[in-house]
Design a protein around this motif. Structure first.
Motif, PDB file in Angstrom:
ATOM      1  N   LEU A  55      40.751 -11.235  61.134  1.00 34.48           N
ATOM      2  CA  LEU A  55      39.452 -11.798  60.767  1.00 34.48           C
ATOM      3  C   LEU A  55      38.763 -11.012  59.652  1.00 34.48           C
ATOM      4  N   PRO A  56      38.671  -9.663  59.748  1.00 29.20           N
ATOM      5  CA  PRO A  56      38.075  -8.906  58.636  1.00 29.20           C
ATOM      6  C   PRO A  56      38.825  -9.096  57.320  1.00 29.20           C
ATOM      7  N   SER A  57      40.154  -9.254  57.398  1.00 33.99           N
ATOM      8  CA  SER A  57      40.929  -9.500  56.190  1.00 33.99           C
ATOM      9  C   SER A  57      40.531 -10.833  55.555  1.00 33.99           C
ATOM     10  N   LEU A  58      40.391 -11.875  56.375  1.00 33.27           N
ATOM     11  CA  LEU A  58      39.979 -13.190  55.870  1.00 33.27           C
ATOM     12  C   LEU A  58      38.579 -13.133  55.265  1.00 33.27           C
ATOM     13  N   PHE A 129      39.863   2.638  59.855  1.00 32.87           N
ATOM     14  CA  PHE A 129      38.885   3.663  59.492  1.00 32.87           C
ATOM     15  C   PHE A 129      38.675   3.724  57.986  1.00 32.87           C
ATOM     16  N   GLY A 130      39.747   3.532  57.222  1.00 36.64           N
ATOM     17  CA  GLY A 130      39.629   3.561  55.773  1.00 36.64           C
ATOM     18  C   GLY A 130      38.719   2.478  55.249  1.00 36.64           C
ATOM     19  N   GLY A 131      38.653   1.359  55.963  1.00 36.31           N
ATOM     20  CA  GLY A 131      37.779   0.264  55.569  1.00 36.31           C
ATOM     21  C   GLY A 131      36.320   0.520  55.867  1.00 36.31           C
ATOM     22  N   SER A 196      40.355  -1.834  46.861  1.00 38.15           N
ATOM     23  CA  SER A 196      40.500  -3.271  46.607  1.00 38.15           C
ATOM     24  C   SER A 196      41.639  -3.892  47.414  1.00 38.15           C
ATOM     25  N   LEU A 197      42.547  -3.041  47.913  1.00 39.76           N
ATOM     26  CA  LEU A 197      43.680  -3.536  48.693  1.00 39.76           C
ATOM     27  C   LEU A 197      43.359  -3.668  50.180  1.00 39.76           C
ATOM     28  N   LEU A 198      42.113  -3.362  50.559  1.00 43.92           N
ATOM     29  CA  LEU A 198      41.756  -3.352  51.976  1.00 43.92           C
ATOM     30  C   LEU A 198      42.099  -4.645  52.702  1.00 43.92           C
ATOM     31  N   LEU A 202      44.722  -4.611  55.768  1.00 43.52           N
ATOM     32  CA  LEU A 202      44.308  -5.017  57.114  1.00 43.52           C
ATOM     33  C   LEU A 202      45.266  -6.066  57.664  1.00 43.52           C
ATOM     34  N   ALA A 203      45.584  -7.053  56.820  1.00 41.70           N
ATOM     35  CA  ALA A 203      46.504  -8.111  57.243  1.00 41.70           C
ATOM     36  C   ALA A 203      47.902  -7.556  57.478  1.00 41.70           C
ATOM     37  N   LEU A 204      48.325  -6.616  56.624  1.00 37.05           N
ATOM     38  CA  LEU A 204      49.639  -5.991  56.799  1.00 37.05           C
ATOM     39  C   LEU A 204      49.717  -5.275  58.144  1.00 37.05           C
TER      40      LEU A 204
END
Length: 248
Positions: A55-58, A129-131, A196-198, A202-204
Motif C-alpha cells: 500500500l505505501p508503495s502504491l 525504516f529507510g522510508g 526516489s527508489l523507495l 517497498l514493493a520489492l
C-alpha cells in the motif's frame, strides 16, 4: 533513525535465537501445533506485506505507481527465486540421508540456505525504516520476529540430528539471525542513498515476503492433514496484523 533500525534489526535477529532456545525446552512439538503456529506467522507476514509495504508503495509511486509496485513485487519474487537456485532449499536438508559429502559440507549448505532466506526479510525491515515511517517499519519487524521464533525452533532440530553439540547448534542459530541484521542495514542504506527508489524497494521487499509466504510457509503448514486449522490460523494472523498496523 539508523540507530532505531539497527536496534530493531538486532531484536528481529534475536527472535531466531529465542526460537532456538525454545527448541531445547520443548524438544518436540506436534505437527498440528507447529502448522498452526507457522500459519499464524504467515498471516502476520501477509498483513505486514499488504499494509506496510504494498500500500505505501502504491501511494508513493506517483502517476505510474501501479506499474512501479507491480514491477517491484515481481522483482522481489525473482530475487528470492534466484537465491533458491543458488543455495539448496532449507527443507531438503531436514532428515536428509548421508550422501557421502560429509556432515560439515551438508551443514554449511544448510546454514547458507537459512541465511539467504533471512536476508530479504531483514531488507524489508530496513526499507521500512529507510522510508521514514517508523510505524510501518515496526509492523514489518513484529511480523518477521514472530515468524523467526518457530523458524529458530525448526532450524535447531536438523543440526542436532547431524551431530552438532547443543552449544554449536545454538551458535549457528544465532549467526543465521545476525544475517537478518545485515539485511536491515542493506535495505536502510539503499533507501537512504536513493530516496526516489523507495516505492520500488517497498514493493520489492513485499515481493520477497509474498514469495516466502506462498512458496515456503503455506505449503508446509497445509501438508500434514491440518489444512483447515492452518487456514484459520492464517486468517487470525492477518487480523492480528491489522490491529498491530492500526496501533502503530
Amino acid at each position: 533513525m539508523f540507530k532505531i533500525a539497527l536496534i530493531t534489526g538486532l531484536a528481529v535477529g534475536a527472535a531466531t535465537l529465542i526460537g532456538s532456545l525454545l527448541a531445547f525446552v520443548v524438544k518436540k512439538i506436534s505437527h498440528k501445533f507447529n502448522d498452526m503456529l507457522l500459519a499464524f506467522a504467515a498471516g502476520i507476514m501477509l498483513g505486514a506485506t499488504f499494509f506496510s509495504l504494498v500500500l505505501p508503495s502504491l501511494e508513493g509511486g506517483g502517476e505510474y505507481g501501479i506499474f512501479v509496485t507491480a514491477g517491484g513485487v515481481i522483482a522481489g519474487a525473482l530475487l528470492v527465486t534466484v537465491l533458491d537456485r543458488i543455495v539448496p532449499h532449507l527443507h531438503s536438508f531436514i532428515g536428509v540421508e548421508d550422501d557421502g559429502e560429509g556432515t560439515s559440507h551438508r551443514l554449511m549448505l544448510f546454514v547458507l540456505a537459512i541465511a539467504f532466506h533471512n536476508l530479504p526479510e531483514g531488507m524489508a525491515v530496513g526499507v521500512g525504516f529507510g522510508g521514514g515511517n517508523v510505524g510501518d517499519a515496526l509492523s514489518i519487524a513484529i511480523a518477521i520476529a514472530l515468524q523467526n521464533i518457530p523458524e529458530g525452533m525448526i532450524t535447531i532440530f536438523p543440526l542436532l540430528m547431524a551431530g552438532l553439540s547443543k552449544k554449536r547448534a545454538l551458535l549457528v542459530g544465532a549467526c543465521t539471525g545476525l544475517v537478518e541484521v545485515l539485511g536491515v542495514l542493506i535495505g536502510f542504506t539503499s533507501v537512504t542513498l536513493v530516496q526516489s527508489l523507495l516505492p520500488f524497494l517497498l514493493a520489492l521487499a513485499g515481493g520477497t515476503m509474498l514469495y516466502v509466504i506462498s512458496n515456503d510457509m503455506i505449503p508446509e503448514t497445509h501438508s500434514h492433514g491440518f489444512a483447515k486449522q492452518a487456514t484459520f490460523s492464517v486468517i487470525a494472523g492477518f487480523i492480528a496484523m491489522m490491529f498491530i498496523d492500526h496501533i502503530f
